[in-house]
Design an enzyme around this catalytic site. Structure first.
Site, PDB file in Angstrom:
ATOM      1  N   ARG A  33       0.837  -1.211   0.000  1.00  0.00           N
ATOM      2  CA  ARG A  33       0.000   0.000   0.000  1.00  0.00           C
ATOM      3  C   ARG A  33       0.877   1.269   0.000  1.00  0.00           C
ATOM      4  O   ARG A  33       0.604   2.225  -0.712  1.00  0.00           O
ATOM      5  CB  ARG A  33      -0.919   0.024   1.220  1.00  0.00           C
ATOM      6  CG  ARG A  33      -1.783  -1.221   1.383  1.00  0.00           C
ATOM      7  CD  ARG A  33      -3.179  -1.038   0.803  1.00  0.00           C
ATOM      8  NE  ARG A  33      -4.052  -2.110   1.239  1.00  0.00           N
ATOM      9  CZ  ARG A  33      -4.202  -3.287   0.628  1.00  0.00           C
ATOM     10  NH1 ARG A  33      -3.522  -3.531  -0.484  1.00  0.00           N
ATOM     11  NH2 ARG A  33      -5.026  -4.196   1.093  1.00  0.00           N
ATOM     12  N   GLU A 177     -14.031 -14.719   9.083  1.00  0.00           N
ATOM     13  CA  GLU A 177     -13.997 -14.075   7.764  1.00  0.00           C
ATOM     14  C   GLU A 177     -13.608 -15.080   6.684  1.00  0.00           C
ATOM     15  O   GLU A 177     -12.422 -15.237   6.381  1.00  0.00           O
ATOM     16  CB  GLU A 177     -13.010 -12.896   7.765  1.00  0.00           C
ATOM     17  CG  GLU A 177     -12.980 -12.159   6.426  1.00  0.00           C
ATOM     18  CD  GLU A 177     -11.953 -11.052   6.349  1.00  0.00           C
ATOM     19  OE1 GLU A 177     -11.109 -10.930   7.263  1.00  0.00           O
ATOM     20  OE2 GLU A 177     -11.980 -10.312   5.360  1.00  0.00           O
ATOM     21  N   LYS A 219     -17.753 -11.864   9.096  1.00  0.00           N
ATOM     22  CA  LYS A 219     -17.280 -10.871   8.127  1.00  0.00           C
ATOM     23  C   LYS A 219     -17.369 -11.531   6.759  1.00  0.00           C
ATOM     24  O   LYS A 219     -16.623 -12.475   6.465  1.00  0.00           O
ATOM     25  CB  LYS A 219     -15.855 -10.438   8.447  1.00  0.00           C
ATOM     26  CG  LYS A 219     -15.272  -9.445   7.442  1.00  0.00           C
ATOM     27  CD  LYS A 219     -14.150  -8.634   8.054  1.00  0.00           C
ATOM     28  CE  LYS A 219     -13.446  -7.771   7.021  1.00  0.00           C
ATOM     29  NZ  LYS A 219     -12.546  -6.787   7.622  1.00  0.00           N
ATOM     30  N   SER A 261     -14.514  -4.934   1.889  1.00  0.00           N
ATOM     31  CA  SER A 261     -14.751  -4.263   0.601  1.00  0.00           C
ATOM     32  C   SER A 261     -14.121  -5.051  -0.548  1.00  0.00           C
ATOM     33  O   SER A 261     -14.609  -4.961  -1.687  1.00  0.00           O
ATOM     34  CB  SER A 261     -14.275  -2.813   0.626  1.00  0.00           C
ATOM     35  OG  SER A 261     -12.907  -2.697   0.939  1.00  0.00           O
ATOM     36  N   GLY A 262     -13.069  -5.785  -0.286  1.00  0.00           N
ATOM     37  CA  GLY A 262     -12.586  -6.794  -1.231  1.00  0.00           C
ATOM     38  C   GLY A 262     -12.081  -6.315  -2.584  1.00  0.00           C
ATOM     39  O   GLY A 262     -11.997  -7.103  -3.520  1.00  0.00           O
TER      40      GLY A 262
HETATM   41  P1  13P Z   1     -10.806  -4.782   2.406  1.00  0.00           P
HETATM   42  O1  13P Z   1     -12.008  -3.979   2.854  1.00  0.00           O
HETATM   43  O2  13P Z   1      -9.721  -3.941   1.797  1.00  0.00           O
HETATM   44  O3  13P Z   1     -11.200  -5.969   1.581  1.00  0.00           O
HETATM   45  O4  13P Z   1     -10.145  -5.366   3.728  1.00  0.00           O
HETATM   46  C1  13P Z   1     -10.951  -5.893   4.696  1.00  0.00           C
HETATM   47  C2  13P Z   1     -10.211  -6.900   5.471  1.00  0.00           C
HETATM   48  O5  13P Z   1     -10.025  -6.759   6.651  1.00  0.00           O
HETATM   49  C3  13P Z   1      -9.725  -8.099   4.780  1.00  0.00           C
HETATM   50  O6  13P Z   1      -9.351  -9.055   5.727  1.00  0.00           O
END
Ligand code: 13P
Length: 342
Positions: A33, A177, A219, A261-262
């Site tokens: 990033r 998640e 999640k 958000s993926g």
């Molecule tokens: P993103 O919203 O960037 O997908 O990240 C969320 C997250 O915590 C992934 O494990």
């Protein structure tokens, strides 16, 4: 097990108009990033960036909890206060990513299993002392030719369930998640099928491991067309199919569901969440809200770009995104609201 504490934590995580900030990128992910905005990946820079996010005025109105990385939960703010304390002071619950990352799954080329169960009991006890009241474990499911395999889905579901049981033993609310990746050219229907199978396997494994459904948060990834699919499903269909998939496979006893958000754009991830709440909210047993990383703070990172003179501008960009996500969690986000508030 302190069920009262965990019930209170879970309820606060998904309180009306609030959601989670995922700021738990590993140092390797931060490197990627930061490279995008020419910031050197050093400990002082990571600390400064997290400080920028956590000291943004007013974020306690939109952010109920922050998922931290091991390094961050032990760091002090630039003003010298431990980060968990700084968050708590704003009514924000500190959380912690505890998984050890997705590693190649043997005999399953292209697939991964998330590691990190060894020694987890001791680490959870330490994190509780440092202030963490919830945790996160991310499993990765890839859609592709002959993928996901049942072996991959099952191995990840098992690990998620074992982790969840250990968290609850430590009075920490587990976020499970199982992320179905957006990468690929698959249709939204294929994403639905894989998401349903993954969620059903995850909750079956949680049941086998005696995880309390009342004291965990899901999640989820949204049910969406693959990033390179030629026919992108419209927003209302993403909202409707995501809700249908969750209703089929997630126990009604869960206190809440949050989304990642993926790789969706800031606007799409807010719009999809808003449409779920606007069109289907009254018909759901759980609150639906956000637990975004990129869609909450990638624009702020760009605005900052490592320069002190951009600090205030970056904080205002971050506060804006948090407000937009908050609107989405109430079903009140639309592109006009985005323009008006910008
Ligand atoms: P993103 O919203 O960037 O997908 O990240 C969320 C997250 O915590 C992934 O494990």
């Amino acid at each position: 097990m302190d069920k009262k504490l965990m019930a209170a934590t879970a309820a606060a995580m998904v309180a009306t108009g609030k959601g989670l900030l995922a700021a738990d990128e590993s140092s390797a992910t931060v490197a990627k990033r930061f490279a995008g905005v020419n910031v050197e990946n050093t400990e002082p820079n990571r600390r400064a960036y997290r400080d920028l996010l956590f000291t943004t005025p007013g974020i306690g109105d939109c952010i109920s909890g922050v998922i931290l990385f091991d390094e961050t939960i032990r760091q002090n703010s630039l003003a010298g206060e431990a980060f968990p304390k700084l968050l708590e002071r704003q009514g924000i619950i500190p959380g912690i990513k505890v998984d050890g990352g997705a590693k190649d799954l043997p005999a399953h080329p292209g697939e991964t299993v998330t590691e990190g169960l060894d020694g987890l009991r001791g680490r959870l006890a330490d994190y509780f002392k440092l202030g963490a009241r919830f945790a996160k474990w991310r499993a990765v499911i890839t859609i592709g030719k002959d993928m996901p395999s049942w072996g991959c889905v099952e191995a990840n579901a098992h690990a998620l369930a074992r982790y969840s049981a250990l968290c609850q033993e430590a009075n920490i609310v587990p976020i499970v998640e199982p992320e179905v990746l957006i990468d690929g050219d698959h249709t939204i229907e294929r994403c639905f099928e894989v998401s349903e199978a993954t969620l059903r396997a995850t909750f079956q494994a949680c049941y086998s491991q005696r995880v309390s459904a009342e004291h965990m948060i899901l999640k989820a990834s949204m049910v969406i067309s693959g990033k390179s699919c030629a026919a992108q499903a419209p927003e209302a269909q993403v909202a409707a199919m995501t809700v249908e998939c969750l209703k089929r496979s997630v126990p009604a006893a869960l206190p809440g569901v949050v989304f990642l958000s993926g790789g969706q754009s800031d606007e799409k991830s807010a719009m999809h969440l808003s449409l779920m709440n606007r069109n289907h909210g009254s018909d759901l047993p759980w609150p639906l809200t956000y637990s975004y990383s990129r869609a909450l703070h990638q624009t702020a990172l760009k605005a900052w770009s490592g320069r002190q003179e951009n600090w205030a501008a970056a904080q205002s960009v971050f506060a804006h995104r948090a407000r937009m996500c908050s609107l989405a969690s109430r079903g009140e986000y639309d592109y006009d609201a985005e323009k008006k508030a910008a």
